[in-house]
Design an enzyme around this catalytic site. Structure first.
Site, PDB file in Angstrom:
ATOM      1  N   LYS A 236       0.917  -1.229   0.016  1.00  0.00           N
ATOM      2  CA  LYS A 236       0.165  -0.169  -0.148  1.00  0.00           C
ATOM      3  C   LYS A 236       0.719   1.205   0.155  1.00  0.00           C
ATOM      4  CE  LYS A 236      -4.622  -1.100   0.486  1.00  0.00           C
ATOM      5  NZ  LYS A 236      -4.681  -2.483   1.125  1.00  0.00           N
TER       6      LYS A 236
ATOM      7  N   SER B 120      -9.215   1.587   8.155  1.00  0.00           N
ATOM      8  CA  SER B 120      -8.526   1.451   9.160  1.00  0.00           C
ATOM      9  C   SER B 120      -7.209   0.448   9.222  1.00  0.00           C
ATOM     10  CB  SER B 120      -9.638   0.830  10.280  1.00  0.00           C
ATOM     11  OG  SER B 120     -10.034  -0.269   9.924  1.00  0.00           O
TER      12      SER B 120
ATOM     13  N   GLU C  47      -9.074 -14.629  -3.842  1.00  0.00           N
ATOM     14  CA  GLU C  47      -9.866 -13.797  -2.847  1.00  0.00           C
ATOM     15  C   GLU C  47     -10.388 -14.907  -1.882  1.00  0.00           C
ATOM     16  OE1 GLU C  47     -13.262 -11.499  -4.199  1.00  0.00           O
ATOM     17  OE2 GLU C  47     -13.931 -13.115  -5.382  1.00  0.00           O
TER      18      GLU C  47
ATOM     19  N   GLY D 191     -15.951 -14.471   0.710  1.00  0.00           N
ATOM     20  CA  GLY D 191     -16.239 -13.205   0.181  1.00  0.00           C
ATOM     21  C   GLY D 191     -15.803 -13.203  -1.527  1.00  0.00           C
TER      22      GLY D 191
ATOM     23  N   ASP E 259     -17.037 -11.680  -4.136  1.00  0.00           N
ATOM     24  CA  ASP E 259     -17.593 -10.740  -4.954  1.00  0.00           C
ATOM     25  C   ASP E 259     -16.671 -10.742  -6.189  1.00  0.00           C
ATOM     26  OD1 ASP E 259     -15.878  -9.292  -2.940  1.00  0.00           O
ATOM     27  OD2 ASP E 259     -16.227  -7.781  -4.493  1.00  0.00           O
TER      28      ASP E 259
ATOM     29  N   SER F 299       1.350  -9.835  -0.137  1.00  0.00           N
ATOM     30  CA  SER F 299       0.876  -8.276  -0.163  1.00  0.00           C
ATOM     31  C   SER F 299       1.279  -7.642   1.150  1.00  0.00           C
ATOM     32  CB  SER F 299      -0.512  -8.386  -0.355  1.00  0.00           C
ATOM     33  OG  SER F 299      -1.298  -8.801   0.630  1.00  0.00           O
TER      34      SER F 299
HETATM   35  C1  PLP Z   1      -5.182  -3.534   0.935  1.00  0.00           C
HETATM   36  C2  PLP Z   1      -4.599  -4.861   0.898  1.00  0.00           C
HETATM   37  C3  PLP Z   1      -5.067  -5.808   0.091  1.00  0.00           C
HETATM   38  C4  PLP Z   1      -6.157  -5.736  -0.962  1.00  0.00           C
HETATM   39  O1  PLP Z   1      -5.578  -5.025  -1.716  1.00  0.00           O
HETATM   40  P1  PLP Z   1      -6.689  -4.203  -2.874  1.00  0.00           P
HETATM   41  O2  PLP Z   1      -5.897  -3.344  -3.600  1.00  0.00           O
HETATM   42  O3  PLP Z   1      -7.877  -3.481  -2.119  1.00  0.00           O
HETATM   43  O4  PLP Z   1      -7.446  -5.205  -3.547  1.00  0.00           O
HETATM   44  C5  PLP Z   1      -4.304  -7.111   0.132  1.00  0.00           C
HETATM   45  N1  PLP Z   1      -3.374  -7.323   1.181  1.00  0.00           N
HETATM   46  C6  PLP Z   1      -2.987  -6.326   2.139  1.00  0.00           C
HETATM   47  C7  PLP Z   1      -2.009  -6.614   3.110  1.00  0.00           C
HETATM   48  C8  PLP Z   1      -3.370  -5.222   1.738  1.00  0.00           C
HETATM   49  O5  PLP Z   1      -3.147  -4.265   2.796  1.00  0.00           O
END
Ligand code: PLP
Length: 332
Positions: A64, A89, A215, A219, A221, A315
């Site tokens: 992020k 949050s 996903e 969920g 979607d 991620s």
């Molecule tokens: C926000 C986040 C996601 C999902 O990312 P999107 O861009 O909303 O699809 C996945 N893993 C982590 C660790 C995140 O912080």
């Protein structure tokens, strides 16, 4: 659509790979260039050749940072002076607060008053002003719009924004440049910012690479949306993957995913725990549950990977130690 920006039927200008390159320029020397990691055990387990991109090692512990920093850096000097606003949050709140501090831009973060204390404290420690709301009686979008109008702030949402998507795409750009061509790329999704950016980068650098979203089972979607051709909204899903509890894709992310992503698959919470243990034990990595989605798809066969060269995006790694300990503790 990867070469030039395209317009949707509703008049939105979608980001292109050129925007990912611009983001990479802004992030050079600021974001960590995370490594491309391999594991013989993971390869033996799947019969594939896996290359992991550990964004749990990114600044503030998740990808992020890339999108948040890029979106703030792209603003005009006037807008930077006035400041930015977001509601989250989770990791996006910390990404905005931290990026704002690095760029000298004031940040306001709207959070539910029952958000975990640790998350509020982390966001404040990065320099963000936290504004609390009651998620049962107040609408955060209304509060956000009011504050934005009152103070002249620019709203930067967590995923549905061209510069956020472009920033997230830089993780995949690095992965393919470091690891070489891939047959497949596995990417988790909530609102789809990471997946849309990853697909833009993968299809531009490595057109034969098939991109899959992953996903939580609870969920799906995104899967329903991709398969039905329109954005499907669901109730907030109950899953340990708290970064993927977003109940619908965005107006920017969906058309990109629809155009460039092969399919979206799901995995169970049990498979996430299994992957979390694998990362801790075998690769010495602390990965949060959401960060395990893509790897779990390879480990469970939700995406058949045998004999393929497969990129796997991890991620993030922001999980409090008590929860982490509970997840990885052997069943007694
Ligand atoms: C926000 C986040 C996601 C999902 O990312 P999107 O861009 O909303 O699809 C996945 N893993 C982590 C660790 C995140 O912080």
């Amino acid at each position: 659509m990867t070469a030039a920006r395209t317009q949707t039927e509703t008049g939105l200008t979608l980001p292109s790979y050129a925007d990912v390159e611009t983001a990479a320029g802004r992030l050079r020397g600021v974001a960590h260039h995370t490594p491309a990691l391999t594991s013989r055990t993971a390869n033996a387990r799947t019969g594939a050749s896996l290359v992991f991109k550990p964004e749990n090692l990114q600044r503030m512990g998740a990808f992020k940072f890339r999108g948040g920093y890029n979106a703030i850096a792209a603003l005009s000097p006037e807008r930077k002076r006035a400041g930015v606003l977001t509601f989250s949050s989770g990791n996006h709140a910390q990404a905005i607060a931290y990026s704002g501090r690095l760029l000298g831009v004031p940040t306001t973060i709207i959070m539910p008053e029952d958000a975990p204390q640790a998350k509020m404290a982390a966001t404040r420690a990065y320099g963000g002003e936290v504004v609390l709301y009651d998620r049962y009686t107040q609408d955060r979008l209304e509060i956000g719009n009011e504050l934005a109008a009152e103070r002249g702030l620019t709203l930067i949402p967590p995923y549905d924004h061209p510069d956020v998507i472009a920033g997230q795409g830089t993780a995949t750009k690095e992965l393919i440049e470091d690891a070489g061509p891939l047959d497949m790329l596995l990417v988790c999704l909530g609102g789809g910012g990471l997946l849309a950016g990853a697909a833009l980068a993968a299809k531009a650098l490595n057109p034969a690479c098939r991109v899959f979203g992953v996903e939580p089972e609870a969920g799906n979607d995104g899967q329903q949306s991709l398969r039905s051709g329109k954005i499907v909204r669901i109730a907030v899903p109950k899953t340990i993957a708290d970064g993927a509890q977003t109940p619908f894709l965005g107006d920017y992310t969906f058309p990109i995913i629809q155009d460039l992503v092969e399919d979206i698959v799901t995995v169970s919470d049990a498979a996430l725990v299994d992957a979390m243990r694998f990362f801790a034990e075998r690769m010495k990595l602390v990965v949060e549950p959401t960060g395990c989605l893509a790897a779990a798809a390879a480990f469970t066969g939700a995406v058949p990977v045998e004999g393929r060269r497969v990129g796997v995006i991890i991620s993030g790694g922001n999980v409090d130690l008590a929860s982490f300990a509970r997840f990885v503790a052997p069943a007694s």
